[in-house]
Every structure is written in structure tokens, then in C-alpha cells.
Design a protein around this motif. Structure first.
Motif, PDB file in Angstrom:
ATOM      1  N   PHE A 201       1.058   9.206  -6.163  1.00 38.49           N
ATOM      2  CA  PHE A 201       1.377  10.630  -6.040  1.00 38.49           C
ATOM      3  C   PHE A 201       2.359  11.069  -7.126  1.00 38.49           C
ATOM      4  CE2 PHE A 201      -0.127  10.478  -1.518  1.00 38.49           C
ATOM      5  CZ  PHE A 201      -1.051  11.501  -1.641  1.00 38.49           C
ATOM      6  N   ILE A 202       3.291  10.183  -7.506  1.00 39.52           N
ATOM      7  CA  ILE A 202       4.293  10.550  -8.513  1.00 39.52           C
ATOM      8  C   ILE A 202       3.661  10.684  -9.897  1.00 39.52           C
ATOM      9  CG2 ILE A 202       6.347   9.753  -9.732  1.00 39.52           C
ATOM     10  CD1 ILE A 202       7.308   8.511  -7.124  1.00 39.52           C
ATOM     11  N   VAL A 203       2.879   9.676 -10.314  1.00 41.27           N
ATOM     12  CA  VAL A 203       2.344   9.684 -11.679  1.00 41.27           C
ATOM     13  C   VAL A 203       1.201  10.682 -11.853  1.00 41.27           C
ATOM     14  CG1 VAL A 203       3.030   7.303 -12.081  1.00 41.27           C
ATOM     15  CG2 VAL A 203       0.726   7.790 -11.221  1.00 41.27           C
TER      16      VAL A 203
ATOM     17  N   MET B 204      -5.768   4.694   5.399  1.00 41.80           N
ATOM     18  CA  MET B 204      -5.758   3.250   5.591  1.00 41.80           C
ATOM     19  C   MET B 204      -4.415   2.775   6.144  1.00 41.80           C
ATOM     20  SD  MET B 204      -8.613   1.792   4.995  1.00 41.80           S
ATOM     21  CE  MET B 204      -8.005   0.115   4.875  1.00 41.80           C
ATOM     22  N   LEU B 205      -3.327   3.391   5.695  1.00 38.88           N
ATOM     23  CA  LEU B 205      -2.008   3.023   6.205  1.00 38.88           C
ATOM     24  C   LEU B 205      -1.904   3.292   7.700  1.00 38.88           C
ATOM     25  CD1 LEU B 205       0.446   4.185   3.394  1.00 38.88           C
ATOM     26  CD2 LEU B 205       0.187   1.870   4.302  1.00 38.88           C
ATOM     27  N   ILE B 206      -2.389   4.448   8.123  1.00 37.14           N
ATOM     28  CA  ILE B 206      -2.357   4.777   9.557  1.00 37.14           C
ATOM     29  C   ILE B 206      -3.176   3.757  10.349  1.00 37.14           C
ATOM     30  CG2 ILE B 206      -2.993   6.513  11.271  1.00 37.14           C
ATOM     31  CD1 ILE B 206      -2.481   8.647   9.135  1.00 37.14           C
ATOM     32  N   LEU B 207      -4.360   3.400   9.818  1.00 39.81           N
ATOM     33  CA  LEU B 207      -5.208   2.419  10.499  1.00 39.81           C
ATOM     34  C   LEU B 207      -4.548   1.046  10.530  1.00 39.81           C
ATOM     35  CD1 LEU B 207      -7.926   1.673  11.800  1.00 39.81           C
ATOM     36  CD2 LEU B 207      -8.828   1.295   9.490  1.00 39.81           C
ATOM     37  N   LEU B 208      -3.971   0.617   9.393  1.00 46.53           N
ATOM     38  CA  LEU B 208      -3.350  -0.700   9.329  1.00 46.53           C
ATOM     39  C   LEU B 208      -2.131  -0.798  10.239  1.00 46.53           C
ATOM     40  CD1 LEU B 208      -3.557  -1.531   5.513  1.00 46.53           C
ATOM     41  CD2 LEU B 208      -4.881  -2.551   7.365  1.00 46.53           C
ATOM     42  N   ILE B 209      -1.363   0.281  10.314  1.00 43.24           N
ATOM     43  CA  ILE B 209      -0.195   0.269  11.202  1.00 43.24           C
ATOM     44  C   ILE B 209      -0.643   0.143  12.653  1.00 43.24           C
ATOM     45  CG2 ILE B 209       1.725   1.669  12.064  1.00 43.24           C
ATOM     46  CD1 ILE B 209       2.048   2.745   9.223  1.00 43.24           C
ATOM     47  N   GLY B 210      -1.741   0.844  13.007  1.00 45.32           N
ATOM     48  CA  GLY B 210      -2.277   0.708  14.359  1.00 45.32           C
ATOM     49  C   GLY B 210      -2.753  -0.709  14.650  1.00 45.32           C
ATOM     50  N   ILE B 211      -3.484  -1.304  13.675  1.00 47.71           N
ATOM     51  CA  ILE B 211      -3.960  -2.678  13.847  1.00 47.71           C
ATOM     52  C   ILE B 211      -2.783  -3.648  13.916  1.00 47.71           C
ATOM     53  CG2 ILE B 211      -5.293  -4.532  12.760  1.00 47.71           C
ATOM     54  CD1 ILE B 211      -7.135  -2.441  11.610  1.00 47.71           C
ATOM     55  N   TYR B 212      -1.757  -3.391  13.101  1.00 52.75           N
ATOM     56  CA  TYR B 212      -0.577  -4.257  13.112  1.00 52.75           C
ATOM     57  C   TYR B 212       0.120  -4.215  14.467  1.00 52.75           C
ATOM     58  CZ  TYR B 212       3.851  -6.305  11.628  1.00 52.75           C
ATOM     59  OH  TYR B 212       4.954  -7.107  11.515  1.00 52.75           O
ATOM     60  N   SER B 213       0.180  -3.041  15.087  1.00 51.01           N
ATOM     61  CA  SER B 213       0.801  -2.923  16.412  1.00 51.01           C
ATOM     62  C   SER B 213       0.022  -3.714  17.457  1.00 51.01           C
ATOM     63  CB  SER B 213       0.883  -1.444  16.818  1.00 51.01           C
ATOM     64  OG  SER B 213       1.631  -0.702  15.875  1.00 51.01           O
ATOM     65  N   ILE B 214      -1.314  -3.615  17.388  1.00 53.16           N
ATOM     66  CA  ILE B 214      -2.146  -4.392  18.314  1.00 53.16           C
ATOM     67  C   ILE B 214      -1.979  -5.885  18.037  1.00 53.16           C
ATOM     68  CG2 ILE B 214      -4.507  -4.822  19.102  1.00 53.16           C
ATOM     69  CD1 ILE B 214      -5.193  -1.972  18.316  1.00 53.16           C
TER      70      ILE B 214
ATOM     71  N   LEU C 143       0.825  -1.206   0.000  1.00 48.74           N
ATOM     72  CA  LEU C 143       0.000   0.000   0.000  1.00 48.74           C
ATOM     73  C   LEU C 143       0.860   1.255   0.000  1.00 48.74           C
ATOM     74  CD1 LEU C 143      -2.987   0.663  -0.042  1.00 48.74           C
ATOM     75  CD2 LEU C 143      -2.958   0.768   2.448  1.00 48.74           C
ATOM     76  N   MET C 144       1.989   1.214   0.693  1.00 48.03           N
ATOM     77  CA  MET C 144       2.917   2.351   0.676  1.00 48.03           C
ATOM     78  C   MET C 144       3.463   2.584  -0.729  1.00 48.03           C
ATOM     79  SD  MET C 144       5.194   2.022   4.147  1.00 48.03           S
ATOM     80  CE  MET C 144       4.490   2.345   5.768  1.00 48.03           C
ATOM     81  N   ILE C 145       3.857   1.493  -1.396  1.00 46.70           N
ATOM     82  CA  ILE C 145       4.410   1.616  -2.754  1.00 46.70           C
ATOM     83  C   ILE C 145       3.362   2.181  -3.710  1.00 46.70           C
ATOM     84  CG2 ILE C 145       5.326   0.318  -4.705  1.00 46.70           C
ATOM     85  CD1 ILE C 145       6.581  -1.610  -2.708  1.00 46.70           C
ATOM     86  N   ILE C 146       2.136   1.656  -3.616  1.00 48.40           N
ATOM     87  CA  ILE C 146       1.065   2.132  -4.495  1.00 48.40           C
ATOM     88  C   ILE C 146       0.764   3.604  -4.242  1.00 48.40           C
ATOM     89  CG2 ILE C 146      -1.391   1.886  -5.010  1.00 48.40           C
ATOM     90  CD1 ILE C 146      -1.109  -1.100  -4.509  1.00 48.40           C
ATOM     91  N   THR C 147       0.757   4.003  -2.961  1.00 45.24           N
ATOM     92  CA  THR C 147       0.456   5.390  -2.625  1.00 45.24           C
ATOM     93  C   THR C 147       1.521   6.339  -3.161  1.00 45.24           C
ATOM     94  OG1 THR C 147      -0.689   4.660  -0.606  1.00 45.24           O
ATOM     95  CG2 THR C 147      -0.039   6.974  -0.739  1.00 45.24           C
ATOM     96  N   VAL C 148       2.795   5.998  -2.942  1.00 46.04           N
ATOM     97  CA  VAL C 148       3.888   6.842  -3.439  1.00 46.04           C
ATOM     98  C   VAL C 148       3.866   6.893  -4.963  1.00 46.04           C
ATOM     99  CG1 VAL C 148       6.387   7.101  -3.570  1.00 46.04           C
ATOM    100  CG2 VAL C 148       5.324   6.438  -1.411  1.00 46.04           C
TER     101      VAL C 148
ATOM    102  N   LYS D 288      -7.737  11.312  -4.758  1.00 42.59           N
ATOM    103  CA  LYS D 288      -8.658  10.978  -3.662  1.00 42.59           C
ATOM    104  C   LYS D 288      -8.305   9.616  -3.072  1.00 42.59           C
ATOM    105  CE  LYS D 288     -12.435  13.559  -5.821  1.00 42.59           C
ATOM    106  NZ  LYS D 288     -13.800  13.470  -6.438  1.00 42.59           N
ATOM    107  N   LEU D 289      -7.996   8.652  -3.950  1.00 34.45           N
ATOM    108  CA  LEU D 289      -7.642   7.316  -3.482  1.00 34.45           C
ATOM    109  C   LEU D 289      -6.346   7.337  -2.688  1.00 34.45           C
ATOM    110  CD1 LEU D 289      -8.309   4.303  -3.509  1.00 34.45           C
ATOM    111  CD2 LEU D 289      -7.021   4.114  -5.643  1.00 34.45           C
ATOM    112  N   SER D 290      -5.398   8.185  -3.086  1.00 33.13           N
ATOM    113  CA  SER D 290      -4.128   8.274  -2.370  1.00 33.13           C
ATOM    114  C   SER D 290      -4.333   8.822  -0.965  1.00 33.13           C
ATOM    115  CB  SER D 290      -3.142   9.151  -3.149  1.00 33.13           C
ATOM    116  OG  SER D 290      -2.832   8.571  -4.399  1.00 33.13           O
ATOM    117  N   VAL D 291      -5.218   9.806  -0.839  1.00 34.37           N
ATOM    118  CA  VAL D 291      -5.530  10.333   0.500  1.00 34.37           C
ATOM    119  C   VAL D 291      -6.172   9.244   1.350  1.00 34.37           C
ATOM    120  CG1 VAL D 291      -6.916  12.022   1.758  1.00 34.37           C
ATOM    121  CG2 VAL D 291      -5.738  12.704  -0.335  1.00 34.37           C
TER     122      VAL D 291
END
Length: 283
Positions: free
Chosen positions: A93-95, A228-238, A85-90, A220-223
Motif C-alpha cells: 500500500f505504501i509503495v 487472506m489475512l482475515i481468513l488466516l487469522i480465523g484458521i489460526y484461532s481454530i 503477509l501483514m508486512i507485505i500488505t502494508v 488488487k493483490l493487497s485487497v
């Protein structure tokens, strides 16, 4: 507090497991539909739905039934999902950093030029096989039918979508019916036709309008991806806490939900004890 992380992970994955069912159903429904527009989303929906289903199932089983290997699989796939998801987001934003259109003097709408967009997007939309599908999608959506009844005054005071601006009319700079002017005009002026099945569907401005729509949707999808990344990182920590709790329950530590309790042994207690005895005999 010890089992709090396991409970949270269990409920979160139960909800996501239920949410994956309509996603997969929508993908299967689109697979039966022959319309081009919906087929564009068919494969991504199915892939996303099955990934969510597998991850949620592994996380739910691992957290609620204290299965360490299931949680391990859950965390590994979750990490791969976060990286992807990080790769797709970056990349998104580039393209989509180029483009945006140019304001037409005296008009509300903008016009778009293909050379303003990233090379990757231009190569994609110039592919004849890909463009035939997009063209069929635009024609099937009746986008240009809304503009066909406009008067010259409507063109002055009404706004247009990028697809309408590029595909449903010739460039505003075109001047028809005047001598010695066609040679100096935009090449798209030659491609325009009054035929409702032709219009400016083969114009570069039409392709640019499609790219502008993609660019806006991708922004819009990148935002959304960032959220989603913030949420997934939180879920991953739990999930990491839940994995540690499950591993602790499989050890001989004197604290935690240990399988050695005599009141309510875990479901795999007898199997685990048999395997431990066999392993000790072998060694």
C-alpha cells in the motif's frame, strides 16, 4: 463439540495440501520455460507452494492424529506467515500510493510520468538488468502490435493499457517535423523510433507505464491479502483450539479424548507410557 476444531483444521489443511500441488507444479513448469514473463513468477510460486505444503501437512497431522508438536510447528509457522503477509500488505500500500497517470486532453487514455511513482519502484525499474528482462517480456507479448495498425481516429476514441500508452507511441505532446520545437519537448520524444524493435521501449514513459501496471496489480493483490489475512487469522484461532484439545488429550484430565481410554488407546499411548516410566526412573 470437543473435537470440532480438530476436524475443521484437518479438513481445511487437507484442502490446502491438495491445492499446493498444482501451485508447485506450475512453478516447476515455469522453471523449464525460457520466456521472461513466466520466469518472474517462478520463484514466488515455488516458495508459496512449498510453504503451503509444509504448513498444511503439519496442521493435518497434528489435528487428525493429535500430535501436539506438529500443531505447535503449524501454529508457529502460521503466525510467521500472518506477520509476513501483514508486512507485505502494508509495504504494498505504501509503495503503490503514488502514481495513477494524467489524462490527455481530447483522448481516452492516460499518460504516465516516472517521477510520479515511489522512489523504491523507480530504482527497481531503472536497474538495467531488470529493465532488459521487462523489455523482452513486452516485446514477446506483442502488446504494441495491437496498436501498430491504429489510425489517427483510433487514437482519439480508443483506450490504451498503461504499457501501450508508454511504450508503443511517443508522448502526445511531441511535435515532429516542425522547426525550433524539438528543444522544448519531452526528452522521451528523442528516444522514440519507428523501428518495431525500438519504439519507445527506452523511454521513461514506458517504464512509468510498467510501474502503473504493477501498481494496479499490486492494489488488487493487497485487497486479496487483506481477505487472506482475515481468513488466516480465523484458521489460526481454530488451530489454537485444536492445539489445546491435543494437549488436553495428553494429560490426565478426566475429560476429553484422553489416551488413557481402554477401549481405543491412542497410537502413541504405549510409547508415551514407556517414556514416562523411564523419565520417572531417572528422576
Amino acid at each position: 463439540m470437543y473435537r470440532f476444531s480438530n476436524t475443521v483444521i484437518g479438513f481445511l489443511n487437507l484442502f490446502s495440501l491438495l491445492a499446493s500441488i498444482p501451485i508447485i507444479g506450475a512453478g516447476l513448469y515455469m522453471a523449464k520455460d525460457s520466456t521472461t514473463c513466466e520466469n518472474f513468477l517462478q520463484t514466488p510460486l515455488l516458495v508459496v507452494g512449498f510453504i503451503i505444503l509444509i504448513i498444511s501437512l503439519a496442521g493435518f497431522i497434528g489435528a487428525c492424529f493429535h500430535v501436539a508438536w506438529a500443531l505447535w510447528v503449524y501454529l508457529v509457522v502460521m503466525m510467521l506467515l500472518i506477520i509476513g503477509l501483514m508486512i507485505i500488505t502494508v509495504f504494498g500500500f505504501i509503495v503503490t500510493s503514488q502514481g495513477g497517470g494524467a489524462q490527455v486532453p481530447g483522448r481516452i487514455y492516460k499518460e504516465f510520468h516516472l517521477q510520479d511513482y515511489s522512489p523504491w519502484l523507480k530504482d527497481r525499474v531503472k536497474d538495467p538488468k531488470y529493465w532488459i528482462k521487462i523489455r523482452g517480456c513486452i516485446m514477446g507479448s506483442k502488446t504494441c502490435a495491437k496498436v501498430a495498425t491504429w489510425t489517427p481516429l483510433d487514437y482519439l476514441r480508443n483506450d490504451m493499457t498503461p504499457v501501450q500508452s508508454g511504450c508503443c507511441k511517443p508522448p502526445t505532446s511531441c511535435t515532429y517535423g516542425q522547426a525550433n520545437t524539438m528543444m522544448d519537448q519531452d526528452p522521451d520524444c528523442y528516444k522514440w523510433s519507428n523501428d518495431p524493435n525500438m519504439l519507445c521501449y527506452e523511454c521513461d514513459s514506458c517504464k512509468a507505464g510498467v510501474l502503473e501496471s504493477i501498481r494496479r496489480d499490486w492494489h488488487k493483490l493487497s485487497v486479496l491479502n487483506v481477505c487472506m489475512l482475515i481468513l488466516l487469522i480465523g484458521i489460526y484461532s481454530i488451530g489454537c483450539c485444536a492445539f489445546q484439545n491435543t494437549r488436553r488429550a495428553e494429560t490426565d484430565y478426566p475429560y476429553g479424548h484422553n489416551r488413557m481410554t481402554k477401549v481405543r488407546p491412542r497410537w502413541d499411548f504405549y510409547w508415551w507410557r514407556w517414556w514416562r516410566d523411564k523419565r520417572e526412573q531417572l528422576w
